[in-house]
Scaffold this motif. Structure first.
Motif, short mmCIF file in Angstrom:
data_model
loop_
_atom_site.label_atom_id
_atom_site.label_comp_id
_atom_site.label_asym_id
_atom_site.label_seq_id
_atom_site.Cartn_x
_atom_site.Cartn_y
_atom_site.Cartn_z
N GLU A 101 48.70 49.02 104.30
CA GLU A 101 49.20 48.33 103.11
C GLU A 101 50.57 47.73 103.38
N ARG A 102 51.43 48.48 104.08
CA ARG A 102 52.76 47.93 104.40
C ARG A 102 52.64 46.73 105.34
N ARG A 103 51.72 46.79 106.30
CA ARG A 103 51.52 45.65 107.21
C ARG A 103 50.99 44.44 106.46
N ILE A 104 50.05 44.68 105.52
CA ILE A 104 49.50 43.56 104.73
C ILE A 104 50.59 42.93 103.89
N GLU A 105 51.42 43.74 103.24
CA GLU A 105 52.53 43.21 102.45
C GLU A 105 53.48 42.40 103.32
#
Length: 139
Positions: A115-119
């Motif tokens: 999720e952090r990478r997608i954000e």
């Protein structure tokens, strides 16, 4: 009649004195026996108390030793149980994690990292497009 009266034991002063002396001796012997029994009972009681104290001291030492032994054993068993429980819990976690991986289900930490990478990628993409965060909300 006087011959007969002289032979009657009730009129014999010596016999009466002998009876009085015997009665007094019996009385004194009874008093002596009572006093002796009272003294012996006191001594006997004191001896019983002393023996009881000695037994209590010996018993207390044995009981305290047994209590320490039991406490030590309880500690050992508790440590083994805790160690065994920790190992069991770790094995369970590993098995569940392995099963979830085989099913394609990721761990929470992995999902949060994605999720952090997608954000971060979305932010970078928006920056490259020149989009502002406000225009994303309007679409």
């Amino acid at each position: 009649m006087s011959d007969h009266d002289d032979k009657n034991p009730e009129n014999d002063p010596q016999l009466a004195d002998k009876i009085k002396d015997s009665a007094r001796q019996i009385w004194l012997a009874g008093l002596g026996a009572y006093t002796k029994a009272e003294e012996d009972a006191g001594k006997f009681f004191e001896r019983l108390v002393q023996e009881g104290e000695q037994l209590e001291t010996r018993t207390r030492g044995v009981v305290e030793k047994q209590i320490k032994t039991v406490e030590g054993r309880v500690g050992e068993v508790k440590e083994k149980a805790t160690g065994t429980w920790d190992k069991l819990e770790h094995m369970f976690d590993q098995r569940v994690s392995g099963a979830l991986r085989r099913l394609g289900i990721h761990r929470r930490e992995e999902i949060e990292a994605m999720e952090r990478r997608i954000e971060a990628l979305e932010s970078e993409l928006a920056r490259l497009r020149g989009d502002s965060p406000a225009s994303d909300e309007e679409e």
